[in-house]
Motif scaffolding. Structure first.
Motif, short mmCIF file in Angstrom:
data_model
loop_
_atom_site.label_atom_id
_atom_site.label_comp_id
_atom_site.label_asym_id
_atom_site.label_seq_id
_atom_site.Cartn_x
_atom_site.Cartn_y
_atom_site.Cartn_z
N ILE A 235 0.84 -1.21 0.00
CA ILE A 235 0.00 0.00 0.00
C ILE A 235 0.88 1.26 0.00
N LYS A 236 2.08 1.15 0.61
CA LYS A 236 2.99 2.32 0.69
C LYS A 236 3.45 2.76 -0.69
N TYR A 237 3.46 1.81 -1.63
CA TYR A 237 3.99 2.09 -2.97
C TYR A 237 2.88 2.23 -4.02
N GLY A 238 1.64 2.02 -3.64
CA GLY A 238 0.51 2.16 -4.57
C GLY A 238 0.34 0.98 -5.50
N GLY A 239 1.10 -0.09 -5.30
CA GLY A 239 0.97 -1.29 -6.14
C GLY A 239 1.95 -2.34 -5.66
N VAL A 240 1.88 -3.53 -6.27
CA VAL A 240 2.75 -4.62 -5.82
C VAL A 240 4.19 -4.38 -6.29
N VAL A 241 5.13 -4.43 -5.36
CA VAL A 241 6.55 -4.33 -5.71
C VAL A 241 7.08 -5.78 -5.76
N PRO A 242 7.39 -6.30 -6.97
CA PRO A 242 7.71 -7.72 -7.11
C PRO A 242 8.81 -8.22 -6.19
N GLU A 243 9.87 -7.45 -6.03
CA GLU A 243 11.00 -7.86 -5.19
C GLU A 243 10.56 -8.04 -3.73
N ILE A 244 9.74 -7.09 -3.28
CA ILE A 244 9.25 -7.18 -1.89
C ILE A 244 8.32 -8.38 -1.74
N ALA A 245 7.48 -8.61 -2.77
CA ALA A 245 6.55 -9.75 -2.72
C ALA A 245 7.33 -11.06 -2.54
N SER A 246 8.39 -11.24 -3.34
CA SER A 246 9.17 -12.49 -3.25
C SER A 246 9.78 -12.65 -1.86
N ARG A 247 10.35 -11.58 -1.36
CA ARG A 247 10.99 -11.66 -0.04
C ARG A 247 9.97 -12.01 1.05
N MET A 248 8.79 -11.39 0.95
CA MET A 248 7.78 -11.66 1.98
C MET A 248 7.27 -13.09 1.89
N HIS A 249 7.14 -13.61 0.65
CA HIS A 249 6.76 -15.04 0.51
C HIS A 249 7.80 -15.92 1.20
N SER A 250 9.09 -15.62 0.94
CA SER A 250 10.17 -16.43 1.53
C SER A 250 10.10 -16.41 3.06
#
Ligand code: KG4
Ligand code: ZN
Length: 335
Positions: A37-52
């Motif tokens: 939400i802080k970036y207004g959309g999905v940041v792919p790199e952050i998504a991968s790290r959070m999944h891990s």
């Protein structure tokens, strides 16, 4: 047969245990909305790290809630395409590790097939053949579901997906991420006829969609008003966009039903949660004597229960993967 299912294609880390494709024994979802939400959309790199970071806990929670251990499970299903590649790889590699260490078979599941399968959970009597309108953040498809693992695309978007058009216009109107869902919440009382928006057609392909012209028209309305210092009623503009997107989706669904002769219609994908689309497709189906299947809101967005459902039918069709399984950012539903 009990399947442990894993989904990490976008910004939800999810795991579930599903029995025989229809009965959900547990389903856990960790949403990353608060971060993106802080970036207004999905940041792919952050998504991968959070999944891990959270996949182990989410899988353990799914087993714990189902009151099972890995020894009670018969197979592992995982989303392998389409989606954000780094995000998909986390789920695929985790599932491969689990399959290797446990000796359980590994089942690759296509994300859009699984969105359709969400309806097998909510409607236990639903069986192919039927017509499906699959509308998510990245895809808008009209699909003839010939069998559980046999699909024919009848229509598709030529540019933006419906969810993408809703998200991008919502963002321009100032609605927070995820835009489509927040626009739906905030514009329920808006006037859907307040703005004359274009009704896009694809010349020569009446079942295809095109939403980029509609998106541009909305962005122009906002930019022009900003330049002139005029105020826009965003509740009305949001209601107008949602009505126009839903009209396109529903009209083409009617066209596809007439062309294919299919009288059972299934709605699937994140945009299936949209209240305007749900109302309009319900009306169209009742006027034309079609039987309509819509998943509950909990099964519209990304979840792993739908992966476990489709995984069961993929397994029955002999679709198994070995430890060479890769992830793919794009892949057609009829691969
Ligand atoms: O299927 P999904 O959860 O993820 C993908 O596979 O892409 O779909 C996400 C999309 C996003 O574009 C989101 O804004 C949209 O579904 N969405 C909605 C609503 N809820 C989710 N769009 C309109 N109205 C909603 N209530
Ligand atoms: Zn999805």
């Amino acid at each position: 047969m009990k399947i442990l299912a894993i989904e990490t294609s976008c910004d939800e880390t999810a795991a579930a245990v599903v029995e025989d494709g229809r009965k959900v024994l547990s389903s856990t979802v960790a949403s990353q909305i608060d971060e993106h939400i802080k970036y207004g959309g999905v940041v792919p790199e952050i998504a991968s790290r959070m999944h891990s970071e959270c996949i182990t806990a989410i899988v353990r929670a799914a087993l714990y809630k189902a009151e099972l251990t890995l020894t009670d499970i018969d197979a592992i299903a995982v989303t392998f395409a389409p989606g954000l590649i780094g995000a998909l790889l986390v789920g695929v590699n985790y599932a491969k590790g689990l399959s290797y260490s446990s000796g359980l078979p590994l089942i690759p599941v296509h994300h859009l097939r699984a969105h359709i399968a969400a309806n097998y959970i909510s409607s236990p009597d639903l069986k192919p053949p039927f017509l499906a309108l699959v509308v998510s953040g990245g895809h808008s498809h009209l699909v003839e579901v010939k069998d559980y693992t046999e699909f024919k695309i009848l229509g598709r978007t030529r540019d933006d997906a419906a969810g993408e058009a809703l998200d991008k216009t919502a963002r321009a109107m100032g609605f927070p991420y995820p835009g489509g869902a927040n626009m739906d919440k905030s514009c329920k009382d808006g006037n859907p006829n307040a703005f004359a928006l274009p009704r896009p057609h694809v010349e020569g392909s009446p079942l295809d969609f095109s939403f980029s012209g509609l998106k541009t028209a909305v962005l122009n309305i906002i930019n022009n008003a900003n330049q002139k210092g005029e105020k826009i009623n965003y509740e009305d503009l949001g209601a107008s966009v949602m009505a126009r997107v839903a009209d396109c989706l529903v009209e083409n669904t009617l066209g596809a039903a007439k062309l294919s002769g299919l009288k059972e219609i299934v709605l699937a994908g994140g945009v299936a949660a949209n209240s305007v689309l749900r109302n309009k497709i319900t009306k169209m189906c009742s006027e034309n004597n079609f039987e309509l299947f819509i998943p509950p809101l909990s099964l519209c967005g990304d979840n792993a229960a739908m992966i476990g459902s489709q995984g069961f039918y993929e397994f029955l069709a002999g679709k198994k993967a070995d430890l060479n399984l890769n992830a793919f950012a794009t892949m057609d539903i009829d691969f």
